[in-house]
Design an enzyme around this catalytic site. Structure first.
Site, PDB file in Angstrom:
ATOM      1  N   ASP A 223       0.832  -1.206   0.000  1.00 56.36           N
ATOM      2  CA  ASP A 223       0.000   0.000   0.000  1.00 56.36           C
ATOM      3  C   ASP A 223       0.866   1.255   0.000  1.00 56.36           C
ATOM      4  O   ASP A 223       1.627   1.492   0.945  1.00 56.36           O
ATOM      5  CB  ASP A 223      -0.922   0.008   1.218  1.00 56.36           C
ATOM      6  CG  ASP A 223      -1.787  -1.241   1.284  1.00 56.36           C
ATOM      7  OD1 ASP A 223      -2.332  -1.617   0.228  1.00 56.36           O
ATOM      8  OD2 ASP A 223      -1.897  -1.832   2.374  1.00 56.36           O
TER       9      ASP A 223
ATOM     10  N   ALA B  83      12.676  -4.924   3.420  1.00 54.68           N
ATOM     11  CA  ALA B  83      12.423  -6.044   2.513  1.00 54.68           C
ATOM     12  C   ALA B  83      11.099  -5.756   1.815  1.00 54.68           C
ATOM     13  O   ALA B  83      10.036  -5.870   2.434  1.00 54.68           O
ATOM     14  CB  ALA B  83      12.344  -7.356   3.286  1.00 54.68           C
TER      15      ALA B  83
ATOM     16  N   HIS C 140       7.638  -5.775  -0.080  1.00 53.03           N
ATOM     17  CA  HIS C 140       6.578  -6.759  -0.305  1.00 53.03           C
ATOM     18  C   HIS C 140       6.617  -7.160  -1.781  1.00 53.03           C
ATOM     19  O   HIS C 140       6.953  -6.339  -2.645  1.00 53.03           O
ATOM     20  CB  HIS C 140       5.226  -6.135   0.043  1.00 53.03           C
ATOM     21  CG  HIS C 140       4.091  -7.102   0.028  1.00 53.03           C
ATOM     22  ND1 HIS C 140       3.466  -7.493  -1.139  1.00 53.03           N
ATOM     23  CD2 HIS C 140       3.462  -7.767   1.040  1.00 53.03           C
ATOM     24  CE1 HIS C 140       2.511  -8.354  -0.847  1.00 53.03           C
ATOM     25  NE2 HIS C 140       2.485  -8.541   0.456  1.00 53.03           N
ATOM     26  N   PRO C 141       6.298  -8.432  -2.112  1.00 51.60           N
ATOM     27  CA  PRO C 141       6.325  -8.856  -3.522  1.00 51.60           C
ATOM     28  C   PRO C 141       5.486  -7.991  -4.454  1.00 51.60           C
ATOM     29  O   PRO C 141       5.771  -7.915  -5.649  1.00 51.60           O
ATOM     30  CB  PRO C 141       5.786 -10.289  -3.458  1.00 51.60           C
ATOM     31  CG  PRO C 141       6.163 -10.769  -2.093  1.00 51.60           C
ATOM     32  CD  PRO C 141       6.021  -9.560  -1.206  1.00 51.60           C
ATOM     33  N   ARG C 142       4.451  -7.312  -3.919  1.00 46.68           N
ATOM     34  CA  ARG C 142       3.613  -6.451  -4.757  1.00 46.68           C
ATOM     35  C   ARG C 142       3.939  -4.967  -4.564  1.00 46.68           C
ATOM     36  O   ARG C 142       3.226  -4.118  -5.094  1.00 46.68           O
ATOM     37  CB  ARG C 142       2.124  -6.703  -4.455  1.00 46.68           C
ATOM     38  CG  ARG C 142       1.663  -8.123  -4.711  1.00 46.68           C
ATOM     39  CD  ARG C 142       0.138  -8.214  -4.768  1.00 46.68           C
ATOM     40  NE  ARG C 142      -0.506  -7.690  -3.585  1.00 46.68           N
ATOM     41  CZ  ARG C 142      -0.720  -8.369  -2.460  1.00 46.68           C
ATOM     42  NH1 ARG C 142      -0.297  -9.617  -2.367  1.00 46.68           N
ATOM     43  NH2 ARG C 142      -1.329  -7.811  -1.431  1.00 46.68           N
TER      44      ARG C 142
ATOM     45  N   GLU D  44      11.135 -14.912   4.395  1.00 45.62           N
ATOM     46  CA  GLU D  44      11.450 -16.104   5.187  1.00 45.62           C
ATOM     47  C   GLU D  44      12.628 -16.869   4.588  1.00 45.62           C
ATOM     48  O   GLU D  44      13.554 -17.264   5.312  1.00 45.62           O
ATOM     49  CB  GLU D  44      10.229 -17.033   5.283  1.00 45.62           C
ATOM     50  CG  GLU D  44       9.054 -16.443   6.049  1.00 45.62           C
ATOM     51  CD  GLU D  44       8.038 -15.781   5.138  1.00 45.62           C
ATOM     52  OE1 GLU D  44       6.865 -15.690   5.525  1.00 45.62           O
ATOM     53  OE2 GLU D  44       8.432 -15.357   4.025  1.00 45.62           O
TER      54      GLU D  44
ATOM     55  N   GLY E  26       1.853 -11.281   7.611  1.00 44.54           N
ATOM     56  CA  GLY E  26       1.731 -12.622   8.169  1.00 44.54           C
ATOM     57  C   GLY E  26       3.071 -13.307   8.333  1.00 44.54           C
ATOM     58  O   GLY E  26       3.183 -14.307   9.054  1.00 44.54           O
TER      59      GLY E  26
END
Length: 371
Positions: free
Chosen positions: A258, A278, A280-282, A300, A323
């Site tokens: 976001d 790090a 987020h993938p999106r 992870e 998460g």
């Protein structure tokens, strides 16, 4: 019924004629080419049945890979649908592609619900579902996706297995507990009904006879006594050899997709002296004042590799609502903290997530995000 079949036949012809089958697909590297499916349907329909696994995120691909490992010798077709395509998505898609008999990446850069994208994509999915050989089992996490219903409605007798999609499976307000698919616009809704019939979120949920969860000891919304619950650990840190934390401290902030989190994230990094972020993938934006960890790995996998290389380093992971906090909290030499902006109202939608973190023993750190 005759009219419906006639309409579907015309639809198939349109799909073939306009190349939605990606016969010469360069953008998706042939992953959506249907010629091989058509050949198998025509000449090898009596072969062994296949299992379908649908994924929308990297986490779901990780779970799917573990599920496949539990069924050696069985045929698996993997379908990834995503609005994103980057180094991380390609890395994990190629990982699972190597283990599946077939894998398809539906890159939908504008989202499925866009008017110009919805009808041709749903048509493609429905026609391809009919070209598949006999389907034995269907695995999915995103129950609310109408696109998957194109396949579920084609194979109503297939076994349905569900699996976790992060913390969404731990919150009672989850969209997975809804009844009907959300499709905007009368034309799209009517077209969707033609593709999926009376299939619904509730029908998928009720048909699931087994659910795989990656969270141990936490109440899952699918754990209602109607199905078998199977714990499926994703990340194994048991063989890591670590020592005392004398090798310094590395602080990492987990990014958010976001964009409105950019300013708050930068303030949090400054407040807690965080050196790295790090993404987020999106995530499509950067943060100032911190170094970005550019890696094809999700956090992870990245941390597990770092611990192996630096067994005496202390790793502090900071997150707002990821998460990954729950999946990494028991890693050796890793300390996870949840960040809570002081300006966050008590009734904010993240309140259930913070409750989960507290229940799991993750400290909540409140900070002043207005100065």
């Amino acid at each position: 019924m005759g009219l419906k079949k006639a309409c579907l036949t015309v639809l198939c012809l349109i799909v073939f004629c306009f190349g939605i089958f990606y016969t010469f697909d360069r953008v998706n590297q042939g992953e959506r080419n249907a010629v091989s499916l058509l050949k198998e349907k025509l000449f090898n329909e009596e072969g062994e049945p296949v299992n379908l696994i649908f994924c929308y995120t990297i986490l779901q691909m990780k779970v799917a890979e573990r599920i496949m490992a539990q069924h050696p010798g069985e045929r698996f077709y993997v379908v990834l649908m995503s609005e994103n395509r980057n180094e991380k998505y390609d890395y994990y898609f190629n990982q699972i592609k190597d283990k599946a008999e077939r894998a398809y990446f539906f890159h939908l850069p504008y989202g499925l619900n866009k008017s110009f994208n919805f009808i041709p994509t749903m048509a493609e999915l429905k026609v391809k579902s009919m070209l598949l050989p006999k389907v034995k089992r269907i695995y999915l996490a995103s129950l609310e996706k109408v696109s998957i219903a194109a396949f579920l409605s084609t194979y109503p007798d297939a076994e349905i297995k569900t699996f976790d999609d992060g913390t969404g499976n731990l919150i009672q307000s989850s969209s997975y507990l809804g009844d009907e698919f959300s499709v905007n616009g009368t034309i799209k809704r009517n077209f969707a009904r033609m593709m999926i019939g009376d299939w619904s979120i509730a029908k998928t949920r009720n048909a699931s006879d087994e659910h795989y969860t990656i969270f141990k000891g936490l109440k899952n919304i699918m754990d209602d006594g109607r199905r078998k619950m199977t714990y499926l650990p994703l990340f194994d840190a048991s063989e890591l050899k670590t020592g005392d934390e004398t090798g310094g401290t590395v602080r990492i902030l987990l990014g958010s997709p976001d964009k409105e989190m950019k300013e708050i994230s930068e303030k949090a990094a400054k407040n807690f002296k965080i050196q790295y972020v790090a993404p987020h993938p999106r995530q499509t934006y950067g943060l100032s004042g911190v170094t970005t960890l550019n890696s094809p790995y999700v956090i992870e996998d990245y941390i597990l590799r770092e611990i192996k290389k630096n067994p005496h380093t202390r790793y502090e992971i900071y997150t707002f609502f990821s998460g990954a906090a729950l999946t990494m909290k028991d890693f050796p030499n890793v300390h996870v903290y949840a960040l809570k902006p002081a300006s966050l109202p008590e009734d904010y939608w993240l309140k259930p997530v913070y409750a989960l973190f507290t229940q799991s023993g993750i400290p909540i750190l409140t900070f002043d995000d207005k100065n």
